[in-house]
Scaffold this active site. Structure first.
Site, PDB file in Angstrom:
ATOM      1  N   GLU A 246       0.853  -1.197   0.000  1.00  0.00           N
ATOM      2  CA  GLU A 246       0.000   0.000   0.000  1.00  0.00           C
ATOM      3  C   GLU A 246       0.879   1.234   0.000  1.00  0.00           C
ATOM      4  OE1 GLU A 246      -4.024  -0.167   2.254  1.00  0.00           O
ATOM      5  OE2 GLU A 246      -2.497   0.590   3.603  1.00  0.00           O
ATOM      6  N   LYS A 248       2.650   4.521   1.028  1.00  0.00           N
ATOM      7  CA  LYS A 248       2.871   5.163   2.320  1.00  0.00           C
ATOM      8  C   LYS A 248       2.770   6.665   2.108  1.00  0.00           C
ATOM      9  CE  LYS A 248       5.850   5.080   6.389  1.00  0.00           C
ATOM     10  NZ  LYS A 248       5.722   6.461   6.808  1.00  0.00           N
ATOM     11  N   ARG A 253      -1.363  11.168  10.647  1.00  0.00           N
ATOM     12  CA  ARG A 253      -2.296  10.074  10.807  1.00  0.00           C
ATOM     13  C   ARG A 253      -3.522  10.555  11.570  1.00  0.00           C
ATOM     14  NH1 ARG A 253      -0.347   4.403  12.291  1.00  0.00           N
ATOM     15  NH2 ARG A 253      -2.221   3.139  12.012  1.00  0.00           N
ATOM     16  N   GLU A 296      -4.639   8.793   6.599  1.00  0.00           N
ATOM     17  CA  GLU A 296      -3.564   9.779   6.621  1.00  0.00           C
ATOM     18  C   GLU A 296      -4.051  11.041   5.911  1.00  0.00           C
ATOM     19  OE1 GLU A 296      -0.552   8.745   8.044  1.00  0.00           O
ATOM     20  OE2 GLU A 296       0.962  10.085   7.218  1.00  0.00           O
ATOM     21  N   PHE A 334      -6.919   4.020   4.879  1.00  0.00           N
ATOM     22  CA  PHE A 334      -6.271   2.740   4.617  1.00  0.00           C
ATOM     23  C   PHE A 334      -6.764   1.606   5.500  1.00  0.00           C
ATOM     24  CE2 PHE A 334      -3.090   5.370   6.900  1.00  0.00           C
ATOM     25  CZ  PHE A 334      -3.015   4.663   8.088  1.00  0.00           C
ATOM     26  N   ARG A 408       3.386  -2.312  17.621  1.00  0.00           N
ATOM     27  CA  ARG A 408       4.295  -2.176  16.484  1.00  0.00           C
ATOM     28  C   ARG A 408       4.866  -3.564  16.247  1.00  0.00           C
ATOM     29  NH1 ARG A 408       6.842   2.242  14.366  1.00  0.00           N
ATOM     30  NH2 ARG A 408       6.532   3.539  16.195  1.00  0.00           N
ATOM     31  N   LYS A 414       7.098  -0.843   7.060  1.00  0.00           N
ATOM     32  CA  LYS A 414       7.218   0.339   6.196  1.00  0.00           C
ATOM     33  C   LYS A 414       8.519   0.275   5.402  1.00  0.00           C
ATOM     34  CE  LYS A 414       8.732   2.821  10.213  1.00  0.00           C
ATOM     35  NZ  LYS A 414       8.525   3.843  11.187  1.00  0.00           N
TER      36      LYS A 414
HETATM   37  P1  ATP Z   1       7.294   7.392  10.046  1.00  0.00           P
HETATM   38  O1  ATP Z   1       8.146   8.458  10.652  1.00  0.00           O
HETATM   39  O2  ATP Z   1       8.009   6.477   9.132  1.00  0.00           O
HETATM   40  O3  ATP Z   1       5.991   7.902   9.518  1.00  0.00           O
HETATM   41  P2  ATP Z   1       6.221   6.764  12.491  1.00  0.00           P
HETATM   42  O4  ATP Z   1       7.112   6.514  13.632  1.00  0.00           O
HETATM   43  O5  ATP Z   1       5.548   8.075  12.372  1.00  0.00           O
HETATM   44  O6  ATP Z   1       6.999   6.431  11.196  1.00  0.00           O
HETATM   45  P3  ATP Z   1       5.193   4.211  12.000  1.00  0.00           P
HETATM   46  O7  ATP Z   1       4.027   3.493  12.510  1.00  0.00           O
HETATM   47  O8  ATP Z   1       6.502   3.680  12.352  1.00  0.00           O
HETATM   48  O9  ATP Z   1       5.060   5.711  12.456  1.00  0.00           O
HETATM   49  O10 ATP Z   1       5.077   4.312  10.414  1.00  0.00           O
HETATM   50  C1  ATP Z   1       3.857   4.235   9.828  1.00  0.00           C
HETATM   51  C2  ATP Z   1       3.255   5.598   9.626  1.00  0.00           C
HETATM   52  O11 ATP Z   1       3.080   5.797   8.246  1.00  0.00           O
HETATM   53  C3  ATP Z   1       1.893   5.634  10.197  1.00  0.00           C
HETATM   54  O12 ATP Z   1       1.911   6.164  11.490  1.00  0.00           O
HETATM   55  C4  ATP Z   1       1.093   6.500   9.267  1.00  0.00           C
HETATM   56  O13 ATP Z   1       1.030   7.816   9.743  1.00  0.00           O
HETATM   57  C5  ATP Z   1       1.886   6.496   7.994  1.00  0.00           C
HETATM   58  N1  ATP Z   1       1.196   5.876   6.853  1.00  0.00           N
HETATM   59  C6  ATP Z   1       1.121   6.416   5.621  1.00  0.00           C
HETATM   60  N2  ATP Z   1       0.496   5.625   4.783  1.00  0.00           N
HETATM   61  C7  ATP Z   1       0.138   4.520   5.468  1.00  0.00           C
HETATM   62  C8  ATP Z   1      -0.544   3.324   5.143  1.00  0.00           C
HETATM   63  N3  ATP Z   1      -0.983   3.079   3.905  1.00  0.00           N
HETATM   64  N4  ATP Z   1      -0.720   2.409   6.131  1.00  0.00           N
HETATM   65  C9  ATP Z   1      -0.270   2.630   7.376  1.00  0.00           C
HETATM   66  N5  ATP Z   1       0.375   3.745   7.744  1.00  0.00           N
HETATM   67  C10 ATP Z   1       0.593   4.680   6.808  1.00  0.00           C
END
Ligand code: ATP
Length: 561
Positions: A246, A248, A253, A296, A334, A408, A414
């Site tokens: 999917e 990113k 969020r 998002e 999503f 997590r 990711k």
């Molecule tokens: P990052 O800084 O990489 O965004 P993070 O620490 O904020 O990481 P993680 O859960 O580690 O958060 O990474 C996933 C983040 O990516 C989610 O919190 C969300 O905000 C974002 N995101 C974007 N697109 C998607 C998707 N299709 N599915 C899930 N999460 C997504």
């Protein structure tokens, strides 16, 4: 008696802090919880999580450090200097409060023992105060409490108000204490807490033996499922022959709750951010069914995402309507977590995706782009396409995976550009040089090490002048100790920093330093409790370790006050 004394709660917390044994902490807490009268149990439980009100509560009790210090000074006559010195000695505002309350200049005429429900009613009323007089109303409530409180009560009252109890009570231990108190399985309490996000309500259910009734509730946000990191595309197929790739999206969020003509958007910190995005209200309300979704918000340039910093402008402004025209946004859904009265969290992603496809989304709300892939070549192709659409990369998801709130794991992975980043909190700031000589542009930042913060570096590049201006004003108001050029500040501002390497260093109390750190962005969506940990820094260090670890190495002591 249907009330309980603050004194007993404070004494319990003090005794929990006094033992390092987890079993003992659980035993002391559960004994306390078990004897609490019915109406007090949910309130006290929420306090034990370091909050006055549970997440998603319509009101917020904004009593900051400044207000606490002002009231304490008012009651004790302590000067700014004395407060700063006490803070430096104790490193904690709760301890400062205990000391200053003991020095109160006048004692209440009719001293009453502080009761939990009476104090809570006062705080709830203060939280509900709105408009011009709100700040004054909150200060009055705080004053009324600190006028009555004994030192130990003041210590924990202030710690609850500032959101950090500092007694070594991790969420898991609290859940265990509730389970032990009422003879419920710890796993059932944990699950109920993840769904309800309100340990107080969960404790009440546990006492009634009704944990199975816990379910997602509209307008009560719960924690987001988080993603692990994919190190190589091959890893995606280690446990599955087919995965969902999917896009990113690089935005913020939100959890969408929509039911009965009402809509709410919650941030990762479970704050209500609905008013920030007025143009999303109509399309989200127009879906025609009650639902909860994970999504998002992205800054949107017509057909493509716009850079992330555009969205930050949007989050900071107080006039969202005006900003909607200047920085439009789109929302990519999503995941679907509940539709009507059906919880979907335990269903496999496949089915949740189908639920999302069955609903009617209208621009600027879209269902996230994703597809099934069965091999590395297809996954690489999907990554390139996501990048070409202007997105960060992919989140690779297991099709058979449930939605795991607050976890997590490896069910979502990711894949973005291969650059390590950390989320850190600013603990110290300094004036810059040249054209930045008048702004606080030089940031010393830390990661979390259990209850403590450990400095891992300093950065001064990456933010725009406007961002630095805004942060300067904030840091000036939230200085903990002013040492002239340098000042310690409240650990609230979270930055995402990129860097080239992690090195061993005796400059900082973490024992590590980031090489060439640069600030990627201010993470207004993250709170200091969500920052990266010292363990992550250690593991990054070990991953890239070219130098063998030096067994005699000891980081310096001291550090963040
Ligand atoms: P990052 O800084 O990489 O965004 P993070 O620490 O904020 O990481 P993680 O859960 O580690 O958060 O990474 C996933 C983040 O990516 C989610 O919190 C969300 O905000 C974002 N995101 C974007 N697109 C998607 C998707 N299709 N599915 C899930 N999460 C997504």
């Amino acid at each position: 008696m249907s009330d309980a004394l603050w004194e007993d709660l404070a004494a319990t917390l003090e005794s929990v802090a006094a033992t390092s044994s987890k079993r003992e902490k659980v035993a002391r807490l559960s004994a306390y919880l078990r004897q609490l009268p019915e109406p007090v149990l949910p309130v006290a439980c929420v306090y034990l999580t370091g909050r006055v009100l549970p997440p998603g509560h319509p009101h917020k009790l904004q009593i900051g450090w400044a207000a606490v210090v002002e009231v304490l000074q008012d009651l004790s006559g302590a000067s700014d200097r004395e407060v700063a010195d006490l803070y430096l000695r104790w490193g904690d505002l709760g301890d400062v409060a205990a000391e200053l309350v003991a020095r109160r200049r006048t004692e209440p005429l009719f001293p009453e023992r502080l009761s939990i429900l009476a104090a809570h009613a006062l705080l709830e009323r203060a939280a509900a105060a709105a408009g011009k007089g709100a700040a004054a109303a909150r200060r009055r409530a705080l004053r009324a409490l600190l006028e009555q409180a004994r030192p130990l009560e003041a210590k924990y009252l202030v710690r609850v108000l500032t959101g950090d109890l500092r007694v070594g009570l991790k969420e898991g231990l609290l859940q265990e204490a509730v389970a032990t108190a009422f003879g419920a399985p710890a796993e059932a309490v944990r699950r109920a807490d993840l769904l309800q996000s309100d340990l107080g309500a969960v404790a009440a259910l546990a006492r009634r033996g009704a944990l199975q009734e816990a379910s997602l509730q509209y307008f009560r946000p719960f924690r987001f499922m988080l993603a692990g990191t994919l190190s190589t595309p091959e890893e995606a197929f280690e446990d599955a022959a087919e995965v969902f790739a999917e896009d990113k999206y690089d935005g913020v969020r939100v959890q969408v709750h929509c039911a009965g003509g009402r809509l709410a958007l919650y941030s990762r910190t479970l704050d209500d951010v609905t008013p920030a995005f007025p143009e999303l209200h109509r399309p989200l309300l127009g879906v025609g069914e009650a639902y909860m979704a994970d999504a998002e918000v992205v800054a949107w340039a017509g057909a493509r995402p716009a850079p992330f910093h555009r969205l930050q402008q949007r989050l900071r402004r107080t006039d969202p309507e005006a900003m909607a025209g200047q920085v439009p946004v789109a929302l990519f859904v999503f995941d679907l977590l509940r539709v009507g009265d059906r919880d979907l969290v335990d269903f496999p992603l496949e089915e949740r995706r189908r639920a999302g496809e069955a609903l009617r989304w209208t621009p600027p709300v879209y269902l996230a782009t994703g597809r099934r892939v069965r091999d590395v070549a297809a996954l690489r192709q999907a990554f390139q396409e996501a990048r070409a659409r202007g997105n960060e990369g992919l989140v690779v998801k297991r099709l058979d995976a449930p939605y795991q709130p607050g976890r997590r794991g490896r069910l979502w992975l990711k894949w973005k550009e291969p650059l390590a980043t950390l989320d850190v909190v600013v603990v110290g700031v300094e004036f810059g040089h040249g054209k930045r000589a008048r702004v606080l542009s030089d940031y010393t930042f830390a990661v979390r090490d259990g209850d403590r913060l450990r400095v891992v570096g300093r950065a001064y590049s990456g933010l725009t002048d406007a961002e630095i201006q805004q942060l300067t004003a904030w840091f000036q108001e939230h200085t903990v100790r002013d040492l002239g050029r340098f000042r310690w500040v409240e650990p609230r501002v979270v930055l995402e920093v990129a860097f080239d390497a992690v090195t061993r260093s005796d400059r900082h109390d973490s024992g590590y330093a980031l090489r060439f750190p640069r600030i990627l962005r201010v993470r207004t969506d993250k709170g200091p409790e969500e920052i990266s940990t010292l363990e992550e820094v250690e593991s990054l260090y070990l991953q890239q370790a070219r130098e063998p670890p030096d067994p005699s190495f000891r980081p310096p002591t001291g550090g963040v006050p």
